[in-house]
Design a protein around this motif. Structure first.
Motif, PDB file in Angstrom:
ATOM      1  N   MET A  99       0.821  -1.188   0.000  1.00 22.06           N
ATOM      2  CA  MET A  99       0.000   0.000   0.000  1.00 22.06           C
ATOM      3  C   MET A  99       0.866   1.253   0.000  1.00 22.06           C
ATOM      4  O   MET A  99       0.546   2.228  -0.634  1.00 22.06           O
ATOM      5  CB  MET A  99      -0.919  -0.009   1.213  1.00 22.06           C
ATOM      6  N   ARG A 100       1.990   1.255   0.654  1.00 20.63           N
ATOM      7  CA  ARG A 100       2.818   2.457   0.794  1.00 20.63           C
ATOM      8  C   ARG A 100       3.274   2.980  -0.560  1.00 20.63           C
ATOM      9  O   ARG A 100       3.116   4.154  -0.860  1.00 20.63           O
ATOM     10  CB  ARG A 100       4.009   2.146   1.675  1.00 20.63           C
ATOM     11  N   THR A 101       3.834   2.151  -1.413  1.00 20.77           N
ATOM     12  CA  THR A 101       4.300   2.605  -2.716  1.00 20.77           C
ATOM     13  C   THR A 101       3.149   3.122  -3.556  1.00 20.77           C
ATOM     14  O   THR A 101       3.263   4.155  -4.196  1.00 20.77           O
ATOM     15  CB  THR A 101       5.002   1.451  -3.461  1.00 20.77           C
ATOM     16  N   GLY A 102       2.023   2.438  -3.554  1.00 23.78           N
ATOM     17  CA  GLY A 102       0.875   2.871  -4.331  1.00 23.78           C
ATOM     18  C   GLY A 102       0.320   4.203  -3.856  1.00 23.78           C
ATOM     19  O   GLY A 102      -0.007   5.068  -4.654  1.00 23.78           O
ATOM     20  N   MET A 103       0.211   4.400  -2.553  1.00 23.16           N
ATOM     21  CA  MET A 103      -0.309   5.667  -2.036  1.00 23.16           C
ATOM     22  C   MET A 103       0.638   6.803  -2.345  1.00 23.16           C
ATOM     23  O   MET A 103       0.207   7.921  -2.621  1.00 23.16           O
ATOM     24  CB  MET A 103      -0.537   5.590  -0.523  1.00 23.16           C
ATOM     25  N   VAL A 104       1.938   6.544  -2.309  1.00 26.14           N
ATOM     26  CA  VAL A 104       2.904   7.587  -2.665  1.00 26.14           C
ATOM     27  C   VAL A 104       2.638   8.061  -4.084  1.00 26.14           C
ATOM     28  O   VAL A 104       2.553   9.259  -4.348  1.00 26.14           O
ATOM     29  CB  VAL A 104       4.352   7.066  -2.539  1.00 26.14           C
ATOM     30  N   ALA A 105       2.460   7.129  -5.001  1.00 26.26           N
ATOM     31  CA  ALA A 105       2.185   7.499  -6.390  1.00 26.26           C
ATOM     32  C   ALA A 105       0.872   8.249  -6.497  1.00 26.26           C
ATOM     33  O   ALA A 105       0.765   9.244  -7.207  1.00 26.26           O
ATOM     34  CB  ALA A 105       2.146   6.247  -7.267  1.00 26.26           C
ATOM     35  N   VAL A 106      -0.123   7.803  -5.765  1.00 32.59           N
ATOM     36  CA  VAL A 106      -1.433   8.442  -5.811  1.00 32.59           C
ATOM     37  C   VAL A 106      -1.350   9.876  -5.300  1.00 32.59           C
ATOM     38  O   VAL A 106      -1.825  10.811  -5.936  1.00 32.59           O
ATOM     39  CB  VAL A 106      -2.455   7.647  -4.973  1.00 32.59           C
ATOM     40  N   LEU A 107      -0.765  10.054  -4.148  1.00 31.55           N
ATOM     41  CA  LEU A 107      -0.681  11.394  -3.580  1.00 31.55           C
ATOM     42  C   LEU A 107       0.122  12.313  -4.478  1.00 31.55           C
ATOM     43  O   LEU A 107      -0.252  13.462  -4.709  1.00 31.55           O
ATOM     44  CB  LEU A 107      -0.070  11.340  -2.180  1.00 31.55           C
ATOM     45  N   ALA A 157      -5.749  -3.558  -7.212  1.00 32.31           N
ATOM     46  CA  ALA A 157      -5.896  -4.481  -8.334  1.00 32.31           C
ATOM     47  C   ALA A 157      -5.867  -5.906  -7.783  1.00 32.31           C
ATOM     48  O   ALA A 157      -5.065  -6.227  -6.906  1.00 32.31           O
ATOM     49  CB  ALA A 157      -4.779  -4.270  -9.345  1.00 32.31           C
ATOM     50  N   GLU A 158      -6.739  -6.758  -8.317  1.00 28.14           N
ATOM     51  CA  GLU A 158      -6.794  -8.157  -7.882  1.00 28.14           C
ATOM     52  C   GLU A 158      -5.487  -8.882  -8.155  1.00 28.14           C
ATOM     53  O   GLU A 158      -4.993  -9.620  -7.320  1.00 28.14           O
ATOM     54  CB  GLU A 158      -7.919  -8.900  -8.612  1.00 28.14           C
ATOM     55  N   LYS A 159      -4.951  -8.638  -9.338  1.00 24.99           N
ATOM     56  CA  LYS A 159      -3.788  -9.393  -9.803  1.00 24.99           C
ATOM     57  C   LYS A 159      -2.543  -9.148  -8.951  1.00 24.99           C
ATOM     58  O   LYS A 159      -1.949 -10.083  -8.432  1.00 24.99           O
ATOM     59  CB  LYS A 159      -3.506  -9.039 -11.261  1.00 24.99           C
ATOM     60  N   ASP A 160      -2.140  -7.877  -8.805  1.00 20.36           N
ATOM     61  CA  ASP A 160      -0.866  -7.608  -8.133  1.00 20.36           C
ATOM     62  C   ASP A 160      -1.009  -6.917  -6.776  1.00 20.36           C
ATOM     63  O   ASP A 160      -0.023  -6.620  -6.121  1.00 20.36           O
ATOM     64  CB  ASP A 160       0.045  -6.776  -9.035  1.00 20.36           C
ATOM     65  N   LYS A 161      -2.241  -6.646  -6.368  1.00 17.23           N
ATOM     66  CA  LYS A 161      -2.536  -6.005  -5.078  1.00 17.23           C
ATOM     67  C   LYS A 161      -1.926  -4.609  -4.951  1.00 17.23           C
ATOM     68  O   LYS A 161      -1.827  -4.067  -3.863  1.00 17.23           O
ATOM     69  CB  LYS A 161      -2.079  -6.879  -3.892  1.00 17.23           C
ATOM     70  N   GLU A 162      -1.526  -4.024  -6.061  1.00 17.71           N
ATOM     71  CA  GLU A 162      -1.057  -2.640  -6.079  1.00 17.71           C
ATOM     72  C   GLU A 162      -2.272  -1.725  -6.179  1.00 17.71           C
ATOM     73  O   GLU A 162      -3.354  -2.151  -6.577  1.00 17.71           O
ATOM     74  CB  GLU A 162      -0.138  -2.402  -7.286  1.00 17.71           C
ATOM     75  N   VAL A 163      -2.079  -0.470  -5.857  1.00 19.45           N
ATOM     76  CA  VAL A 163      -3.166   0.494  -5.979  1.00 19.45           C
ATOM     77  C   VAL A 163      -3.527   0.633  -7.450  1.00 19.45           C
ATOM     78  O   VAL A 163      -2.669   0.876  -8.299  1.00 19.45           O
ATOM     79  CB  VAL A 163      -2.766   1.858  -5.395  1.00 19.45           C
ATOM     80  N   ASP A 164      -4.801   0.458  -7.751  1.00 20.05           N
ATOM     81  CA  ASP A 164      -5.295   0.560  -9.125  1.00 20.05           C
ATOM     82  C   ASP A 164      -5.911   1.927  -9.369  1.00 20.05           C
ATOM     83  O   ASP A 164      -5.713   2.542 -10.405  1.00 20.05           O
ATOM     84  CB  ASP A 164      -6.335  -0.532  -9.376  1.00 20.05           C
ATOM     85  N   ARG A 165      -6.664   2.404  -8.369  1.00 24.80           N
ATOM     86  CA  ARG A 165      -7.381   3.672  -8.506  1.00 24.80           C
ATOM     87  C   ARG A 165      -7.611   4.249  -7.120  1.00 24.80           C
ATOM     88  O   ARG A 165      -7.777   3.513  -6.152  1.00 24.80           O
ATOM     89  CB  ARG A 165      -8.713   3.394  -9.200  1.00 24.80           C
ATOM     90  N   VAL A 166      -7.612   5.570  -7.047  1.00 25.41           N
ATOM     91  CA  VAL A 166      -7.944   6.252  -5.799  1.00 25.41           C
ATOM     92  C   VAL A 166      -8.968   7.318  -6.119  1.00 25.41           C
ATOM     93  O   VAL A 166      -8.826   8.049  -7.098  1.00 25.41           O
ATOM     94  CB  VAL A 166      -6.703   6.902  -5.148  1.00 25.41           C
ATOM     95  N   TYR A 173      -7.600   9.217  -9.402  1.00 26.17           N
ATOM     96  CA  TYR A 173      -6.310   8.869  -9.992  1.00 26.17           C
ATOM     97  C   TYR A 173      -6.448   7.446 -10.505  1.00 26.17           C
ATOM     98  O   TYR A 173      -6.857   6.547  -9.761  1.00 26.17           O
ATOM     99  CB  TYR A 173      -5.170   8.932  -8.976  1.00 26.17           C
ATOM    100  N   GLU A 174      -6.129   7.239 -11.782  1.00 31.69           N
ATOM    101  CA  GLU A 174      -6.160   5.903 -12.369  1.00 31.69           C
ATOM    102  C   GLU A 174      -4.748   5.513 -12.760  1.00 31.69           C
ATOM    103  O   GLU A 174      -4.113   6.206 -13.553  1.00 31.69           O
ATOM    104  CB  GLU A 174      -7.057   5.888 -13.606  1.00 31.69           C
ATOM    105  N   ARG A 175      -4.268   4.434 -12.175  1.00 29.23           N
ATOM    106  CA  ARG A 175      -2.904   3.970 -12.465  1.00 29.23           C
ATOM    107  C   ARG A 175      -2.775   3.617 -13.945  1.00 29.23           C
ATOM    108  O   ARG A 175      -1.828   4.041 -14.599  1.00 29.23           O
ATOM    109  CB  ARG A 175      -2.560   2.753 -11.599  1.00 29.23           C
ATOM    110  N   ARG A 176      -3.734   2.876 -14.470  1.00 26.75           N
ATOM    111  CA  ARG A 176      -3.717   2.531 -15.892  1.00 26.75           C
ATOM    112  C   ARG A 176      -3.986   3.811 -16.670  1.00 26.75           C
ATOM    113  O   ARG A 176      -5.001   4.456 -16.491  1.00 26.75           O
ATOM    114  CB  ARG A 176      -4.792   1.494 -16.204  1.00 26.75           C
ATOM    115  N   GLY A 177      -3.075   4.208 -17.485  1.00 26.20           N
ATOM    116  CA  GLY A 177      -3.217   5.457 -18.220  1.00 26.20           C
ATOM    117  C   GLY A 177      -2.627   6.648 -17.480  1.00 26.20           C
ATOM    118  O   GLY A 177      -2.560   7.729 -18.021  1.00 26.20           O
ATOM    119  N   ALA A 178      -2.206   6.441 -16.228  1.00 28.99           N
ATOM    120  CA  ALA A 178      -1.607   7.498 -15.405  1.00 28.99           C
ATOM    121  C   ALA A 178      -2.366   8.812 -15.578  1.00 28.99           C
ATOM    122  O   ALA A 178      -1.835   9.799 -16.056  1.00 28.99           O
ATOM    123  CB  ALA A 178      -0.131   7.651 -15.738  1.00 28.99           C
TER     124      ALA A 178
END
Length: 169
Positions: A1-9, A74-83, A105-110
């Motif tokens: 969760m930490r890496t994904g939230m960093v990207a989201v924020l 995301a189901e597959k990799d448990k990374e943040v998919d969307r916030v 924020y959508e990870r796919r398509g940044a």
């Protein structure tokens, strides 16, 4: 969760292209995230974490305020998919601020989208307003749409050079 939230924020603060990335953004990735809310609900079956009630998410000099913040994994990799941030969304970093009723924020398509409540982005005295403000992180470009009944409005104030061109010393 930490890496994904960093990207989201970090990505949320990049809204509309007037929020700039720099060395501080890179250093921010190493800083802890502090999220405060009145309630946290996690649901492993839906892969979500929902912070609600006066949400304040801080990382370094970046702060996001909202009534509710939902993190989708995301189901597959448990990374943040969307916030998604809902209600009274305000993103603040130094003299930059974005406001809307809803942000995604959508990870796919940044991609970051601010909508609802006539979103606005401010940097110092400069502003841009529209129906929907979208920032494409990887492409460092933004699109502001005025909507059916509105128009895009931008106010850009001169930055010193030539402001007093006719003034005598």
């Amino acid at each position: 969760m930490r890496t994904g939230m960093v990207a989201v924020l970090f990505c949320l603060v990049m809204s509309a292209g007037v929020f700039a990335a720099g060395d501080s953004a890179i250093r921010r990735n190493d800083q802890p995230i502090n999220i405060k809310s009145n309630e946290l609900l996690t649901d492993s079956t839906t892969g979500t974490a929902t912070f609600s009630g006066k949400v304040v998410a801080r990382q370094g000099d970046l702060t996001i305020y909202s009534d509710r913040l939902v993190v989708y994994y995301a189901e597959k990799d448990k990374e943040v998919d969307r916030v998604e941030a809902f209600g009274n969304v305000r993103i603040v970093q130094e003299n930059r601020r974005g406001e809307a009723e809803h942000a995604v924020y959508e990870r796919r398509g940044a991609k970051i989208t601010l909508d609802g409540g006539r979103p606005r982005v401010f940097q110092g005295e400069d502003t841009v307003t529209g129906e929907v403000i979208t920032y494409f992180v990887d492409e460092q470009r933004s699109v502001v749409v005025g909507g059916k009944d509105g128009r895009v409005e931008a106010t850009i104030k001169p930055k010193g050079k030539g402001q007093n061109a006719g003034a005598k010393p």
